[in-house]
Enzyme design. Structure first.
Site, PDB file in Angstrom:
ATOM      1  N   GLU A  52       4.033  11.857 -15.724  1.00 44.76           N
ATOM      2  CA  GLU A  52       2.546  11.565 -16.079  1.00 44.76           C
ATOM      3  C   GLU A  52       1.946  11.517 -14.696  1.00 44.76           C
ATOM      4  OE1 GLU A  52       2.173   7.853 -18.188  1.00 44.76           O
ATOM      5  OE2 GLU A  52       3.520   8.628 -19.790  1.00 44.76           O
ATOM      6  N   HIS A  62       8.729   8.605 -16.384  1.00 44.22           N
ATOM      7  CA  HIS A  62       9.243   7.782 -17.016  1.00 44.22           C
ATOM      8  C   HIS A  62      10.720   8.307 -17.880  1.00 44.22           C
ATOM      9  CE1 HIS A  62       6.100   4.846 -17.065  1.00 44.22           C
ATOM     10  NE2 HIS A  62       5.191   5.721 -17.348  1.00 44.22           N
ATOM     11  N   TYR A 100       4.982   4.634 -25.792  1.00 43.04           N
ATOM     12  CA  TYR A 100       4.425   4.635 -24.534  1.00 43.04           C
ATOM     13  C   TYR A 100       4.650   5.953 -23.684  1.00 43.04           C
ATOM     14  CZ  TYR A 100       3.365   2.778 -20.062  1.00 43.04           C
ATOM     15  OH  TYR A 100       2.824   2.582 -18.752  1.00 43.04           O
ATOM     16  N   GLU A 104       0.695  10.217 -22.674  1.00 47.85           N
ATOM     17  CA  GLU A 104       0.102  11.425 -22.179  1.00 47.85           C
ATOM     18  C   GLU A 104       0.674  12.049 -21.102  1.00 47.85           C
ATOM     19  OE1 GLU A 104      -3.088   8.924 -20.311  1.00 47.85           O
ATOM     20  OE2 GLU A 104      -4.465   9.329 -22.072  1.00 47.85           O
ATOM     21  N   GLY A 229       6.086 -12.951  33.227  1.00 48.55           N
ATOM     22  CA  GLY A 229       5.435 -12.219  34.475  1.00 48.55           C
ATOM     23  C   GLY A 229       4.163 -11.756  33.879  1.00 48.55           C
ATOM     24  N   THR A 231       0.795  -9.288  33.286  1.00 50.43           N
ATOM     25  CA  THR A 231       0.324  -8.349  32.485  1.00 50.43           C
ATOM     26  C   THR A 231       0.419  -6.921  32.930  1.00 50.43           C
ATOM     27  OG1 THR A 231      -1.185  -7.668  30.752  1.00 50.43           O
ATOM     28  CG2 THR A 231      -2.131  -8.376  32.928  1.00 50.43           C
TER      29      THR A 231
END
Length: 360
Positions: A52, A62, A100, A104, A229, A231
């Site tokens: 689907e 499914h 189900y 579709e 320490g 950056t």
């Protein structure tokens, strides 16, 4: 995780199995044959596969499987096909599940003979059936059986139970994550390896071997690493290049905690804003955390080291009481950076003009 239901091992036992493969474009005939071969020991009688399309155009698959003997598995990946992982459910009403699946479909394949089950409303008139209003349990059971993704699950709840959806959304989101867990992708490190340019590489290497690179007895306890320490010295990039890790910056968010991580990183978080700091620094196991938008849960099934990164102006040790500092020093290797140290190798200098002239 903290709840008893999440600690239970996965188990499926039923002669009627409903599988949903989200985002799976697999051919139904090929999928049927692969699933059929997986369950030969339970004597398969019937299988139906249908492909689907979601509203967004993606495909899902499914499958309804019926066997003579109940399928009994404890491996949640037993029905994986070609890398696609399904949601595994017991088909309590095979007639409804089959209807189900066939509502579709873009493509369908069947094998064997369908074994219908008697309707639970057998003997009642159509008017009696129509008058019966389904309970919340029945509505939720139907949603759980038929939803194929987190989004569809929550959308169906919003449609069928709008009041509950609006007042209990966080609980439905929690159950959605349990029904449709994220499949961990194979880790690809985005951070290139780097070679620290330190005055004392030996102390770092001595920590790396037993705590990151070597497997150890599960009963043993790791040791954390504290780096303080300036950056822009490559601390974060180096720490993140070592392997799979949990990374926290600004705040510690437990909602996305990965149990498969080798280590944790606490980056630029002030000491007073780091919850469970003792458990993290002490590499403790099985402690309880409280995610901001979720239920309390138990994390860290095995001892994991934590790398704590701090700039000099937010040095954790300056904020600690003597007792806290004693615990910290007992559970951490502490590396205080010296001026000029970097966590990456300096770039190679280009050849000088003299070298060029010598080669010519």
């Amino acid at each position: 995780m903290a709840s008893s239901s999440s600690n239970r091992q996965f188990s499926h036992r039923n002669a009627n199995t409903f599988l949903t493969y989200p985002k799976c474009p697999e051919n139904p005939e090929i999928a049927c044959q692969m699933i059929w071969e997986l369950v030969v020991r339970w004597i398969p009688k019937y299988i139906l596969c249908a492909r689907e399309a979601h509203k967004d155009g993606s495909l899902h698959l499914h499958a309804l499987l019926q066997t003579e003997k109940p399928v009994r598995i404890s491996d949640s990946r037993f029905f994986d096909i070609n890398g696609f992982h399904p949601n595994i459910q017991s088909a309590k009403s095979v007639n409804r599940v089959r209807d189900y699946i066939l509502k579709e479909p873009l493509a369908v394949f069947e094998r064997g003979t369908f074994i219908p089950r008697k309707s639970p409303f057998l003997g009642k008139s159509d008017s009696e059936v129509k008058e019966k209003k389904p309970s919340k349990d029945e509505i939720m059971r139907d949603i759980i059986s038929h939803s194929t993704s987190k989004e569809e699950y929550l959308s169906m709840i919003q449609k069928e139970l709008p009041f509950d959806w609006s007042t209990k959304l966080q609980y439905f989101e929690y159950s959605a994550n349990k029904l449709f867990p994220e499949i961990q992708e194979e880790f690809t490190n985005p951070h290139p390896p780097s070679s620290p340019d330190l005055l004392c590489n030996e102390s770092i290497n001595d920590w790396l071997q037993p705590n990151i690179f070597q497997s150890s007895d599960e009963r043993s306890r790791k040791q954390s690493l504290y780096i303080v320490g300036p950056t822009r010295t490559g601390k974060s990039t180096w720490a993140r290049s070592l392997g799979v890790h949990n990374y926290w910056q600004n705040n510690v968010d437990w909602s996305s905690y990965n149990e498969d991580a080798i280590y944790n990183i606490v980056d630029d978080i002030p000491f007073k804003f780091c919850p469970c700091w003792k458990q993290l620094v002490g590499c403790q196991r099985d402690f309880i955390v409280n995610p901001k938008y979720g239920k309390k849960k138990k994390v860290q099934k095995k001892s994991k080291p934590t790398i704590i990164l701090a700039n000099s102006d937010e040095d954790w040790m300056k904020e600690m009481t003597p007792g806290q500092l004693e615990y910290f020093e007992a559970n951490c290797i502490i590396y205080i950076m010296s001026p000029g140290e970097k966590w990456y190798s300096p770039p190679e200098l280009p050849p000088t003009e003299a070298v060029h002239s010598d080669r010519s």
